[in-house]
Each structure stands twice: as structure tokens, then as C-alpha cells.
Design a protein around this motif. Structure first.
Motif, mmCIF file in Angstrom:
data_model
loop_
_atom_site.group_PDB
_atom_site.id
_atom_site.type_symbol
_atom_site.label_atom_id
_atom_site.label_comp_id
_atom_site.label_asym_id
_atom_site.label_seq_id
_atom_site.Cartn_x
_atom_site.Cartn_y
_atom_site.Cartn_z
ATOM 1 N N ASP A 18 0.871 -1.166 0.000
ATOM 2 C CA ASP A 18 0.000 0.000 0.000
ATOM 3 C C ASP A 18 0.914 1.224 0.000
ATOM 4 O O ASP A 18 1.532 1.543 1.022
ATOM 5 N N LEU A 19 1.025 1.891 -1.134
ATOM 6 C CA LEU A 19 1.951 3.010 -1.251
ATOM 7 C C LEU A 19 1.628 4.147 -0.290
ATOM 8 O O LEU A 19 2.531 4.848 0.167
ATOM 9 N N ASN A 20 0.348 4.308 0.049
ATOM 10 C CA ASN A 20 -0.030 5.346 1.015
ATOM 11 C C ASN A 20 0.543 5.051 2.403
ATOM 12 O O ASN A 20 0.798 5.965 3.175
ATOM 13 N N LYS A 21 0.728 3.774 2.723
ATOM 14 C CA LYS A 21 1.336 3.403 4.007
ATOM 15 C C LYS A 21 2.863 3.380 3.906
ATOM 16 O O LYS A 21 3.550 3.549 4.907
ATOM 17 N N TYR A 22 3.383 3.144 2.698
ATOM 18 C CA TYR A 22 4.839 3.031 2.499
ATOM 19 C C TYR A 22 5.523 4.399 2.511
ATOM 20 O O TYR A 22 6.670 4.520 2.940
ATOM 21 N N ILE A 102 10.664 -4.775 -2.955
ATOM 22 C CA ILE A 102 10.325 -4.885 -1.535
ATOM 23 C C ILE A 102 10.087 -6.376 -1.255
ATOM 24 O O ILE A 102 9.121 -6.958 -1.738
ATOM 25 N N ILE A 103 11.020 -6.979 -0.495
ATOM 26 C CA ILE A 103 10.991 -8.431 -0.307
ATOM 27 C C ILE A 103 10.496 -8.857 1.070
ATOM 28 O O ILE A 103 10.243 -10.036 1.301
ATOM 29 N N ASP A 104 10.385 -7.906 1.981
ATOM 30 C CA ASP A 104 9.871 -8.199 3.322
ATOM 31 C C ASP A 104 9.282 -6.901 3.852
ATOM 32 O O ASP A 104 9.854 -5.826 3.637
ATOM 33 N N LEU A 105 8.138 -7.004 4.507
ATOM 34 C CA LEU A 105 7.442 -5.804 4.963
ATOM 35 C C LEU A 105 6.587 -6.156 6.167
ATOM 36 O O LEU A 105 5.806 -7.112 6.125
ATOM 37 N N ALA A 106 6.731 -5.383 7.234
ATOM 38 C CA ALA A 106 5.911 -5.606 8.429
ATOM 39 C C ALA A 106 4.458 -5.288 8.106
ATOM 40 O O ALA A 106 4.174 -4.388 7.309
ATOM 41 N N ASP A 107 3.544 -6.000 8.729
ATOM 42 C CA ASP A 107 2.115 -5.752 8.525
ATOM 43 C C ASP A 107 1.749 -4.307 8.845
ATOM 44 O O ASP A 107 0.888 -3.731 8.192
ATOM 45 N N ASP A 108 2.426 -3.730 9.841
ATOM 46 C CA ASP A 108 2.140 -2.348 10.233
ATOM 47 C C ASP A 108 3.091 -1.337 9.563
ATOM 48 O O ASP A 108 3.119 -0.166 9.937
ATOM 49 N N TYR A 109 3.876 -1.809 8.593
ATOM 50 C CA TYR A 109 4.818 -0.967 7.845
ATOM 51 C C TYR A 109 5.878 -0.344 8.753
ATOM 52 O O TYR A 109 6.391 0.732 8.476
ATOM 53 N N SER A 110 6.241 -1.040 9.825
ATOM 54 C CA SER A 110 7.274 -0.550 10.736
ATOM 55 C C SER A 110 8.679 -0.882 10.230
ATOM 56 O O SER A 110 9.653 -0.257 10.643
ATOM 57 N N HIS A 116 17.449 -6.265 -4.870
ATOM 58 C CA HIS A 116 17.458 -6.312 -6.334
ATOM 59 C C HIS A 116 17.390 -7.794 -6.679
ATOM 60 O O HIS A 116 17.897 -8.620 -5.922
ATOM 61 N N PRO A 117 16.793 -8.171 -7.812
ATOM 62 C CA PRO A 117 16.694 -9.603 -8.135
ATOM 63 C C PRO A 117 18.045 -10.326 -8.179
ATOM 64 O O PRO A 117 18.101 -11.535 -7.965
ATOM 65 N N ASN A 118 19.143 -9.604 -8.400
ATOM 66 C CA ASN A 118 20.458 -10.259 -8.403
ATOM 67 C C ASN A 118 21.050 -10.422 -7.001
ATOM 68 O O ASN A 118 22.128 -10.984 -6.836
ATOM 69 N N LYS A 119 20.365 -9.917 -5.985
ATOM 70 C CA LYS A 119 20.741 -10.015 -4.565
ATOM 71 C C LYS A 119 22.065 -9.319 -4.233
ATOM 72 O O LYS A 119 22.658 -9.567 -3.195
ATOM 73 N N LYS A 120 22.529 -8.422 -5.098
ATOM 74 C CA LYS A 120 23.769 -7.694 -4.832
ATOM 75 C C LYS A 120 23.524 -6.416 -4.037
ATOM 76 O O LYS A 120 24.459 -5.749 -3.617
ATOM 77 N N TYR A 121 22.270 -6.067 -3.855
ATOM 78 C CA TYR A 121 21.880 -4.889 -3.092
ATOM 79 C C TYR A 121 20.925 -5.339 -1.997
ATOM 80 O O TYR A 121 20.081 -6.199 -2.233
ATOM 81 N N LEU A 122 21.058 -4.744 -0.817
ATOM 82 C CA LEU A 122 20.179 -5.115 0.283
ATOM 83 C C LEU A 122 20.126 -3.974 1.283
ATOM 84 O O LEU A 122 21.168 -3.425 1.665
ATOM 85 N N TRP A 123 18.908 -3.608 1.661
ATOM 86 C CA TRP A 123 18.699 -2.583 2.678
ATOM 87 C C TRP A 123 17.625 -3.055 3.644
ATOM 88 O O TRP A 123 16.567 -3.511 3.229
ATOM 89 N N ILE A 124 17.887 -2.929 4.935
ATOM 90 C CA ILE A 124 16.892 -3.160 5.977
ATOM 91 C C ILE A 124 16.513 -1.778 6.492
ATOM 92 O O ILE A 124 17.380 -1.018 6.952
ATOM 93 N N LEU A 125 15.233 -1.452 6.379
ATOM 94 C CA LEU A 125 14.736 -0.121 6.728
ATOM 95 C C LEU A 125 13.740 -0.205 7.875
ATOM 96 O O LEU A 125 13.019 -1.195 8.003
ATOM 97 N N SER A 126 13.686 0.859 8.672
ATOM 98 C CA SER A 126 12.770 0.921 9.807
ATOM 99 C C SER A 126 12.205 2.323 9.929
ATOM 100 O O SER A 126 12.837 3.296 9.524
ATOM 101 N N ARG A 127 11.026 2.421 10.496
ATOM 102 C CA ARG A 127 10.428 3.735 10.743
ATOM 103 C C ARG A 127 11.124 4.461 11.885
ATOM 104 O O ARG A 127 10.994 5.667 12.025
ATOM 105 N N LYS A 128 11.838 3.717 12.712
ATOM 106 C CA LYS A 128 12.577 4.294 13.832
ATOM 107 C C LYS A 128 14.075 4.107 13.584
ATOM 108 O O LYS A 128 14.475 3.175 12.886
ATOM 109 N N SER A 129 14.889 4.964 14.191
ATOM 110 C CA SER A 129 16.333 4.895 13.972
ATOM 111 C C SER A 129 16.978 3.665 14.614
ATOM 112 O O SER A 129 18.087 3.286 14.257
#
Length: 159
Positions: A18-22, A102-110, A116-129
Motif C-alpha cells: 500500500d503506497l499510502n502506508k509506504y 520490496i521483499i519483506d514488509l511488516a504488517d504495520d509498515y514498521s 534487487h533480483p540479483n541479490k547484490k543490493y540489500l537494505w533493511i529499513l525501519s520507521r525508527k532509527s
């Protein structure tokens, strides 16, 4: 399964975003270091929906230390059709577009995990620091099952 078999495993995205939540601000918790992020601390990404149907992407970081000079770049993210909004193409320099899945996403978008499909890039993101260690370890476990090389993953310094 051998490690080679796992790495060859096709990368899956989440079924729907849901882009409005993302939209909003995300803090980088960990990533595969990239040349364009060299020396970055306190890295964030902020997404805004534009009236023209794409997302505006604003990435910031502090160079060389948590109190270093802020670096900033602005780009656009375009949703791939029929991807449930989970596959985007991000463009910071015309005409180049990079796959942003986007390969993993919390239900609450936290939290979100992007690759990337080649798995050479990876970022874990959070709404909090800061991210709860239990949540982080659960994400790491899923990444391992998906064949990611976790020895390349580095935590990002945040305030």
C-alpha cells in the motif's frame, strides 16, 4: 540444499504494498555497502507520492561521521505494472533506473527489506532509527533462508 542452490533461488517480493502506508521516512538499519553510500552514517530515505503517479525519493546521510556534513540526493520511483506495487524502478540519474524490490514488509509498515533480483543490493529499513533486536534477527533468519550472503551485511550508525 547447498549454498549455491540457495543463491540461485529466485527472489520473491511481498504480494502487495500500500503506497499510502509506504510513503514517509525510513531509517537504514543495515545494508550491503555500496560505493555511492561510502562514508554514510544516519542514512534515511523519504518517499512522497507525486501527482504524476510516481514516488519522489529523497535520500540523506551524514558523511564520514554521525555529525558529518549532510549529503542529499533526490530521485523518482516508478511502480512496475502488475507487481502489487512491490517492484519499483528508482531513478536518480536519467536515463538509468535501478530495480527496487520490496521483499519483506511488516504488517504495520514498521520495517521493510529492499533488494534487487540479483541479490547484490540489500537494505533493511525501519520507521525508527533503532530496531528491536528480536525483529532484526527474525529478518536476518528470513534473508538467510532466501540465500543472502549475510557476511556482507553491515549495520548503519544512527543517532
Amino acid at each position: 540444499m547447498t549454498i549455491t542452490t540457495l543463491n540461485a533461488q529466485k527472489l520473491q517480493t511481498v504480494p502487495n504494498v500500500d503506497l499510502n502506508k509506504y510513503v514517509g521516512k525510513w531509517y537504514e538499519i543495515a545494508s550491503y555497502p555500496q560505493i555511492f553510500q561510502k562514508g554514510c552514517h544516519c542514512t534515511t530515505a523519504e518517499y512522497t507520492l507525486s501527482e504524476k503517479g510516481y514516488m519522489i525519493v529523497e535520500n540523506r546521510c551524514n558523511r564520514d561521521s554521525v555529525n558529518g556534513k549532510q549529503s542529499y540526493i533526490k530521485g523518482k520511483a516508478f511502480v512496475e505494472k502488475n507487481s502489487g506495487n512491490a517492484k519499483l524502478k528508482v531513478q536518480f540519474f536519467w536515463p538509468f533506473k535501478a530495480k527496487y524490490w520490496i521483499i519483506d514488509l511488516a504488517d504495520d509498515y514498521s520495517y521493510a527489506v529492499v533488494s534487487h533480483p540479483n541479490k547484490k543490493y540489500l537494505w533493511i529499513l525501519s520507521r525508527k532509527s533503532k530496531m528491536d533486536d528480536t525483529v532484526y534477527q527474525e529478518i536476518i533468519s528470513r534473508l538467510k533462508l532466501n540465500g543472502f550472503d549475510l557476511s556482507k551485511l553491515q549495520k548503519t550508525k544512527q543517532l
